[in-house]
Write a protein that holds these residues in place. Sequence first.
Motif, PDB file in Angstrom:
ATOM      1  N   THR A  30       0.832  -1.178  -0.116  1.00 43.69           N
ATOM      2  CA  THR A  30      -0.100   0.122   0.003  1.00 43.69           C
ATOM      3  C   THR A  30       0.901   1.292   0.039  1.00 43.69           C
ATOM      4  OG1 THR A  30      -1.938  -1.121   1.124  1.00 43.69           O
ATOM      5  CG2 THR A  30      -1.807   1.186   1.234  1.00 43.69           C
ATOM      6  N   LYS A  31       1.816   1.270   0.650  1.00 42.72           N
ATOM      7  CA  LYS A  31       2.926   2.377   0.855  1.00 42.72           C
ATOM      8  C   LYS A  31       3.465   2.621  -0.360  1.00 42.72           C
ATOM      9  CE  LYS A  31       3.202   2.515   5.806  1.00 42.72           C
ATOM     10  NZ  LYS A  31       3.824   3.284   6.809  1.00 42.72           N
ATOM     11  N   ILE A  32       3.941   1.564  -1.089  1.00 41.12           N
ATOM     12  CA  ILE A  32       4.820   1.608  -2.255  1.00 41.12           C
ATOM     13  C   ILE A  32       3.655   1.980  -3.416  1.00 41.12           C
ATOM     14  CG2 ILE A  32       5.660   0.386  -4.334  1.00 41.12           C
ATOM     15  CD1 ILE A  32       7.130  -1.567  -2.008  1.00 41.12           C
ATOM     16  N   ASN A  33       2.551   1.682  -3.293  1.00 42.37           N
ATOM     17  CA  ASN A  33       1.634   2.145  -4.293  1.00 42.37           C
ATOM     18  C   ASN A  33       1.240   3.693  -4.031  1.00 42.37           C
ATOM     19  OD1 ASN A  33       1.339  -0.403  -5.795  1.00 42.37           O
ATOM     20  ND2 ASN A  33      -0.351  -0.962  -4.693  1.00 42.37           N
ATOM     21  N   GLY A  34       0.997   3.957  -2.985  1.00 43.85           N
ATOM     22  CA  GLY A  34       0.771   5.360  -2.563  1.00 43.85           C
ATOM     23  C   GLY A  34       2.085   6.404  -3.067  1.00 43.85           C
ATOM     24  N   ALA A  35       3.186   5.827  -2.814  1.00 44.43           N
ATOM     25  CA  ALA A  35       4.571   6.594  -3.419  1.00 44.43           C
ATOM     26  C   ALA A  35       4.515   6.679  -4.575  1.00 44.43           C
ATOM     27  CB  ALA A  35       5.780   6.064  -2.600  1.00 44.43           C
ATOM     28  N   GLU A  36       4.258   5.620  -5.391  1.00 48.95           N
ATOM     29  CA  GLU A  36       4.171   5.578  -6.962  1.00 48.95           C
ATOM     30  C   GLU A  36       3.244   6.726  -7.476  1.00 48.95           C
ATOM     31  OE1 GLU A  36       3.532   2.321 -10.303  1.00 48.95           O
ATOM     32  OE2 GLU A  36       4.046   1.667  -8.461  1.00 48.95           O
TER      33      GLU A  36
END
Length: 88
Positions: free
Chosen positions: A72-78
């Motif tokens: 979730t954090k990676i997708n948000g950062a992306e």
Amino acid sequence: MNDNSKVVIALLAGLAAGAALGILFAPEKGSETRDMLSESLKNLGDSIKETAANEINNLVGLKDKVVENIKTKINGAETEYQDDLEHA
């Protein structure tokens, strides 16, 4: 292993030790005492296996939560990065 698991394991070990001592000092035949001791140790082993299986399941659940949180954090950062590129 969390504190509750440690307490449960210590309790089971204490119960097994108490049962073993009680059986050893019981006024019964040696063969009966050995059979009772064997059964008590088998029950302790089963309890330990069950506790270990529960803890493994807890760890698997925790791992799944951590992996999902990271995704979730990676997708948000992306997404944030893509937005920044579009507005730059």
